[in-house]
Design a protein around this motif. Structure first.
Motif, PDB file in Angstrom:
ATOM      1  N   ALA A 120       0.869  -1.180   0.000  1.00 51.41           N
ATOM      2  CA  ALA A 120       0.000   0.000   0.000  1.00 51.41           C
ATOM      3  C   ALA A 120       0.897   1.218   0.000  1.00 51.41           C
ATOM      4  O   ALA A 120       1.927   1.248   0.687  1.00 51.41           O
ATOM      5  CB  ALA A 120      -0.905   0.002   1.228  1.00 51.41           C
ATOM      6  N   LYS A 121       0.527   2.216  -0.790  1.00 48.87           N
ATOM      7  CA  LYS A 121       1.314   3.443  -0.844  1.00 48.87           C
ATOM      8  C   LYS A 121       0.363   4.612  -0.991  1.00 48.87           C
ATOM      9  O   LYS A 121      -0.795   4.457  -1.380  1.00 48.87           O
ATOM     10  CB  LYS A 121       2.284   3.417  -2.026  1.00 48.87           C
ATOM     11  N   GLY A 122       0.858   5.798  -0.687  1.00 44.55           N
ATOM     12  CA  GLY A 122       0.014   6.967  -0.868  1.00 44.55           C
ATOM     13  C   GLY A 122       0.636   8.215  -0.286  1.00 44.55           C
ATOM     14  O   GLY A 122       1.753   8.212   0.251  1.00 44.55           O
ATOM     15  N   ARG A 123      -0.142   9.305  -0.371  1.00 45.91           N
ATOM     16  CA  ARG A 123       0.303  10.605   0.121  1.00 45.91           C
ATOM     17  C   ARG A 123      -0.891  11.318   0.741  1.00 45.91           C
ATOM     18  O   ARG A 123      -1.969  11.370   0.141  1.00 45.91           O
ATOM     19  CB  ARG A 123       0.889  11.437  -1.013  1.00 45.91           C
ATOM     20  N   ILE A 124      -0.669  11.846   1.931  1.00 40.21           N
ATOM     21  CA  ILE A 124      -1.672  12.646   2.619  1.00 40.21           C
ATOM     22  C   ILE A 124      -1.024  13.986   2.941  1.00 40.21           C
ATOM     23  O   ILE A 124      -0.203  14.087   3.850  1.00 40.21           O
ATOM     24  CB  ILE A 124      -2.165  11.952   3.901  1.00 40.21           C
ATOM     25  N   GLY A 125      -1.363  14.985   2.174  1.00 42.69           N
ATOM     26  CA  GLY A 125      -0.697  16.271   2.327  1.00 42.69           C
ATOM     27  C   GLY A 125       0.769  16.150   1.975  1.00 42.69           C
ATOM     28  O   GLY A 125       1.125  15.767   0.860  1.00 42.69           O
ATOM     29  N   LYS A 126       1.637  16.458   2.918  1.00 46.62           N
ATOM     30  CA  LYS A 126       3.080  16.361   2.698  1.00 46.62           C
ATOM     31  C   LYS A 126       3.663  15.046   3.209  1.00 46.62           C
ATOM     32  O   LYS A 126       4.882  14.836   3.170  1.00 46.62           O
ATOM     33  CB  LYS A 126       3.796  17.530   3.384  1.00 46.62           C
ATOM     34  N   PHE A 127       2.797  14.150   3.674  1.00 44.75           N
ATOM     35  CA  PHE A 127       3.228  12.878   4.261  1.00 44.75           C
ATOM     36  C   PHE A 127       3.085  11.756   3.232  1.00 44.75           C
ATOM     37  O   PHE A 127       2.003  11.538   2.679  1.00 44.75           O
ATOM     38  CB  PHE A 127       2.396  12.572   5.499  1.00 44.75           C
ATOM     39  N   ASP A 128       4.193  11.047   2.974  1.00 47.01           N
ATOM     40  CA  ASP A 128       4.198   9.907   2.060  1.00 47.01           C
ATOM     41  C   ASP A 128       4.437   8.623   2.845  1.00 47.01           C
ATOM     42  O   ASP A 128       5.194   8.613   3.828  1.00 47.01           O
ATOM     43  CB  ASP A 128       5.299  10.053   1.008  1.00 47.01           C
ATOM     44  N   TYR A 129       3.828   7.533   2.375  1.00 49.21           N
ATOM     45  CA  TYR A 129       4.023   6.255   3.058  1.00 49.21           C
ATOM     46  C   TYR A 129       4.022   5.119   2.044  1.00 49.21           C
ATOM     47  O   TYR A 129       3.462   5.214   0.955  1.00 49.21           O
ATOM     48  CB  TYR A 129       2.918   6.019   4.092  1.00 49.21           C
ATOM     49  N   ARG A 130       4.680   4.026   2.437  1.00 52.32           N
ATOM     50  CA  ARG A 130       4.638   2.765   1.694  1.00 52.32           C
ATOM     51  C   ARG A 130       4.805   1.629   2.695  1.00 52.32           C
ATOM     52  O   ARG A 130       5.679   1.670   3.571  1.00 52.32           O
ATOM     53  CB  ARG A 130       5.723   2.716   0.610  1.00 52.32           C
ATOM     54  N   LEU A 131       3.947   0.631   2.590  1.00 55.89           N
ATOM     55  CA  LEU A 131       3.959  -0.528   3.474  1.00 55.89           C
ATOM     56  C   LEU A 131       3.807  -1.785   2.627  1.00 55.89           C
ATOM     57  O   LEU A 131       3.096  -1.773   1.617  1.00 55.89           O
ATOM     58  CB  LEU A 131       2.814  -0.458   4.492  1.00 55.89           C
ATOM     59  N   SER A 132       4.448  -2.878   3.043  1.00 53.27           N
ATOM     60  CA  SER A 132       4.321  -4.106   2.271  1.00 53.27           C
ATOM     61  C   SER A 132       4.401  -5.328   3.172  1.00 53.27           C
ATOM     62  O   SER A 132       5.016  -5.299   4.246  1.00 53.27           O
ATOM     63  CB  SER A 132       5.404  -4.187   1.192  1.00 53.27           C
ATOM     64  N   MET A 133       3.759  -6.403   2.703  1.00 51.32           N
ATOM     65  CA  MET A 133       3.805  -7.723   3.342  1.00 51.32           C
ATOM     66  C   MET A 133       4.221  -8.705   2.262  1.00 51.32           C
ATOM     67  O   MET A 133       3.597  -8.774   1.197  1.00 51.32           O
ATOM     68  CB  MET A 133       2.433  -8.080   3.912  1.00 51.32           C
TER      69      MET A 133
END
Length: 501
Positions: free
Chosen positions: A212-225
């Protein structure tokens, strides 16, 4: 009468000639200047190549929402290497140093989007081919390197904050450089420490799973299993010890070393994540590849943190623990030799700053720093040499250095894009320095103290067309850990050419 007719005819001719030849006098005043001659037509300007941008793109729909993109790049080395002690160049052929040539990477990426919510891409190619290693039998020769799939991903955009994907992917945790673009990095190459499990429980820094990846405002994230690839399959609990030979009265004895290695029975998932906050301009996040240097085209300041967790990834035997090597033990060592299981926990925190300094001279600066804490089981250390020029399976051959292990690592780099026109209107210069310091608990001298690992790179990028065409010259005084009590520094000079289309 006849004379009268002749006179009349002659008078008519004179009047006619006067009418046609008469010049009308100009109006009173200054005569007008002569007309300015018309300028010659301007010759057509020579065609100028457009900026390359995001790759060769073929629009499938008129509005460009459906498209196919193709990206190709190749990096070629010409290199002088003073080898680590005891290196062979061929069977039973010691070699102290050599000049060699190799293909560090030759790859392509195919991306297709049929609507704004669905994306599919495939990344494939070869790596690390030279005349000695990197071929089908990588420790034997460099012939016919395996052309394999690096990534194969399908992705669905749930909303503007979340996209979900699955496949063989590069959305890694730990740090920014753990998902770095290999075409835009600042130094000649990436430190392999950013990929601590490369080619063990992953496939060339890629994992098979969901993300899962994405951006909320200036915050970016990526997570994986992800699934952990089976690895270290030749290892058994007996491999974690030293064995004394049997005598006529006593059996052979295997004694544990207290050094962890990858657990061949590991079937647990690998969890990864990376989170960053951009204070200035946002960065592209359609693909996993993170930019190494923007060459002054953006102002980016990002801080991030990441992790990798894999339960029971490593195993070891306690130092001094002993077991008699009987036929039952050799038949099933996993059932008859006690081992300790260790979770792998890898953590990182980093910061990246890239910005123009002077808009007139188009100078720019790039800064990056990361700190890692690796827990890979007691005393674990692994040696790796990229595009290794040494022959055979010895971990310390050629240009190998301590790549990962249990302990702490700092890595930093700084680069400066020099003013334009130093080399004419087209080429740009970008000198850089990179430095890595690691303390792995498994690298101990005879007095029991930990021996630090120091790796420095200093080089110069000659940017002929940005990252799309560049030449890099790099110098590395490489530490040779063949004798941990007497680490020698071996010179390594590399000239790399890169073309990226």
């Amino acid at each position: 009468m006849r004379h009268t007719r002749y006179a009349l005819a002659l008078g008519g001719l004179l009047l006619t000639g006067t009418a046609f030849g008469q010049v009308i006098p100009p109006a009173t005043g200054t005569a007008p200047p002569p007309a300015t001659p018309a300028p010659p037509p301007t010759p057509a300007a020579p065609a100028k190549s457009a900026a390359y941008g995001p790759g060769m793109k073929i629009n499938i729909s008129p509005d460009g929402s459906k498209y196919l993109r193709l990206m190709l790049w190749t990096q070629v080395y010409a290199r002088y290497t003073e080898n680590n002690t005891g290196t062979l160049r061929a069977p039973n052929q010691p070699k102290e140093s050599q000049v060699d040539f190799g293909i560090r990477r030759s790859r392509m990426v195919l991306i297709a989007q049929l609507n704004p919510r669905f994306l599919v891409y495939t990344h494939l190619g070869i790596n690390n081919q030279n005349a000695v290693s990197g071929g089908v039998a990588p420790t034997t020769d460099g012939k016919k390197p395996q052309f394999f799939i690096h990534e194969a991903v399908t992705e669905y955009k749930v909303n503007k904050y979340l996209s979900l994907g699955a496949g063989l992917h590069y959305f890694n945790g730990i740090s920014r450089l753990s998902s770095a673009s290999t075409t835009s990095i600042l130094p000649m190459d990436l430190p392999l420490t950013n990929f601590p499990i490369i080619e063990t429980s992953d496939q060339f820094a890629r994992l098979l799973g969901i993300y899962a990846k994405g951006r909320i405002g200036k915050f970016d994230y990526r997570l994986s299993m992800n699934d952990a690839y089976l690895t270290n399959q030749t290892s058994t609990p007996l491999s974690l010890g030293t064995t004394t030979a049997a005598t006529t009265t006593t059996p052979a004895v295997s004694t544990g070393t207290g050094v962890a290695n990858y657990n061949p029975q590991n079937t647990n998932h690998i969890y990864q994540g990376y989170f960053s906050y951009n204070f200035l301009e946002p960065e592209a996040n359609l693909l996993p590849y993170m930019q190494g240097t923007y060459l002054g085209t953006k102002r980016v300041f990002s801080i991030g943190t990441g992790f990798l967790y894999n339960k029971d990834a490593m195993y070891s035997r306690s130092a001094g623990s002993a077991v008699n090597v009987t036929s039952a033990v050799t038949a099933d060592p996993f059932a008859n030799v006690a081992t300790n299981k260790h979770d792998m926990v890898l953590l990182g925190v980093d910061a990246f700053y890239d910005a123009p300094l002077d808009t007139t001279s188009r100078t720019a600066i790039t800064l990056y720093g990361v700190y890692y804490n690796f827990n890979m089981g007691p005393n674990h250390v692994r040696f790796v040499g990229a595009e290794n020029p040494g022959y055979g399976a010895s971990a310390l051959r050629g240009n190998a250095v301590p790549q990962s292990g249990t302990g702490g690592v700092f890595y930093g780099q700084v680069g400066l894009l020099l003013p334009k026109n130093l080399l004419g209107p087209k080429a740009r210069l970008q000198p850089y320095v990179a430095y890595q310091h690691a303390n792995y608990e498994g690298l101990k001298t005879s007095d029991g103290s930990t021996k630090g690992v120091n790796i420095m790179d200093a080089g110069l990028n000659v940017l002929l067309d940005g990252h799309n065409a560049k030449v890099t010259l790099n110098y590395r005084p490489r530490p040779d850990f063949t004798n941990v009590n007497d680490v020698q520094y071996r010179p390594e000079i590399t000239l790399q050419t890169q073309v990226f289309l």
